[in-house]
Design a protein around this motif. Sequence first.
Motif, PDB file in Angstrom:
ATOM      1  N   ASN A 117       0.822  -1.195   0.000  1.00 58.35           N
ATOM      2  CA  ASN A 117       0.000   0.000   0.000  1.00 58.35           C
ATOM      3  C   ASN A 117       0.864   1.256   0.000  1.00 58.35           C
ATOM      4  O   ASN A 117       1.941   1.279   0.597  1.00 58.35           O
ATOM      5  N   VAL A 169      -3.974   9.344  -6.810  1.00 57.90           N
ATOM      6  CA  VAL A 169      -4.961   8.287  -6.596  1.00 57.90           C
ATOM      7  C   VAL A 169      -5.962   8.274  -7.748  1.00 57.90           C
ATOM      8  O   VAL A 169      -6.255   9.311  -8.349  1.00 57.90           O
ATOM      9  N   MET A 221      -9.909   7.181  -8.661  1.00 58.69           N
ATOM     10  CA  MET A 221     -11.198   6.941  -8.022  1.00 58.69           C
ATOM     11  C   MET A 221     -12.194   6.502  -9.091  1.00 58.69           C
ATOM     12  O   MET A 221     -12.373   7.193 -10.096  1.00 58.69           O
ATOM     13  N   SER A 246      -3.934  -0.724 -10.273  1.00 59.77           N
ATOM     14  CA  SER A 246      -3.015  -0.093  -9.339  1.00 59.77           C
ATOM     15  C   SER A 246      -1.566  -0.458  -9.634  1.00 59.77           C
ATOM     16  O   SER A 246      -0.683   0.403  -9.650  1.00 59.77           O
ATOM     17  N   PRO A 299      -2.655   4.165  -6.209  1.00 63.01           N
ATOM     18  CA  PRO A 299      -3.718   3.479  -5.472  1.00 63.01           C
ATOM     19  C   PRO A 299      -5.066   3.719  -6.137  1.00 63.01           C
ATOM     20  O   PRO A 299      -5.266   4.730  -6.824  1.00 63.01           O
ATOM     21  N   ILE A 312      -9.372   3.671  -5.548  1.00 62.64           N
ATOM     22  CA  ILE A 312     -10.523   3.659  -4.648  1.00 62.64           C
ATOM     23  C   ILE A 312     -11.784   3.515  -5.486  1.00 62.64           C
ATOM     24  O   ILE A 312     -12.028   4.318  -6.395  1.00 62.64           O
ATOM     25  N   ILE A 364     -16.724   1.831  -0.128  1.00 62.11           N
ATOM     26  CA  ILE A 364     -15.513   1.829  -0.947  1.00 62.11           C
ATOM     27  C   ILE A 364     -14.848   0.464  -0.942  1.00 62.11           C
ATOM     28  O   ILE A 364     -15.007  -0.330  -0.009  1.00 62.11           O
ATOM     29  N   THR A 393     -10.723  -0.874  -2.100  1.00 64.80           N
ATOM     30  CA  THR A 393      -9.430  -0.238  -2.336  1.00 64.80           C
ATOM     31  C   THR A 393      -8.379  -1.234  -2.816  1.00 64.80           C
ATOM     32  O   THR A 393      -8.459  -2.434  -2.538  1.00 64.80           O
ATOM     33  N   ILE A 403      -3.872   1.063  -1.120  1.00 69.19           N
ATOM     34  CA  ILE A 403      -4.052   2.123  -0.144  1.00 69.19           C
ATOM     35  C   ILE A 403      -4.826   1.567   1.049  1.00 69.19           C
ATOM     36  O   ILE A 403      -5.710   0.713   0.882  1.00 69.19           O
ATOM     37  N   ASP A 405      -7.019   5.655   4.953  1.00 68.21           N
ATOM     38  CA  ASP A 405      -6.521   6.737   4.099  1.00 68.21           C
ATOM     39  C   ASP A 405      -7.496   7.001   2.956  1.00 68.21           C
ATOM     40  O   ASP A 405      -7.766   8.148   2.597  1.00 68.21           O
ATOM     41  N   ALA A 406      -8.017   5.925   2.369  1.00 69.38           N
ATOM     42  CA  ALA A 406      -8.972   6.067   1.274  1.00 69.38           C
ATOM     43  C   ALA A 406     -10.226   6.808   1.737  1.00 69.38           C
ATOM     44  O   ALA A 406     -10.741   7.694   1.042  1.00 69.38           O
TER      45      ALA A 406
END
Length: 199
Positions: free
Chosen positions: A3, A78, A80, A98, A104, A106, A153, A155, A158, A162-163
């Motif tokens: 991560n 990141v 998303m 990723s 990362p 999300i 979410i 992931t 990550i 944190d996400a």
Amino acid sequence: MENHNFRQIKSEIRILGIDDAPFTPRSDEDVLLVGTVFRGGQWLDGVLTTTVRVDGDDATWKIIEMVNGSRHLNQLRVIMLDGLTFGGFNVVDIVELSERTGLPVIVVVRKHPDMERIRRALKHRFPDWKARWRIIERAGRIHRVESEDPIYIQTSGIEPDDAAEIVRLSTTRSSIPEPIRVAHIIASGVRLGESRGSA
């Protein structure tokens, strides 16, 4: 996969939010994907596009190509996604995404997915349903993000905490993160001639 370690998540963290345009279900057509490059939940810095096949299997690689070919890549921190699938059941392998982009990922959804219902739909419609289902399972555990309107979410690359912080930081004008909300508006406007309300 290791991560990314966010010692401090800056308010202007560069986020790429991705959503798809409206499309004809079960058709043999391509659907537009729009990516918006946002600084936190405040500033739009750029727009990326690609296309994927409705119910196809190319979403992962098309997004990887779009990200890695972008002039924004060095600034991005990141990715998303609005859900795990685009254009119907074109499933994104977030672990692969990723790893291949070095960013990362999300996945954001508004409601907790009914996994058994998704599995039945895949089994009913696709000869390769087991491969698609494996990608969905690979996305891992679904986490609830507490806010005024809770969202969910998944992931890769990550830590979920944190996400969740990045999701909350970028949710500034509605119940979903701004990079995804604006990607939805742009994608709808390009496809339909006018966007239809909020995401």
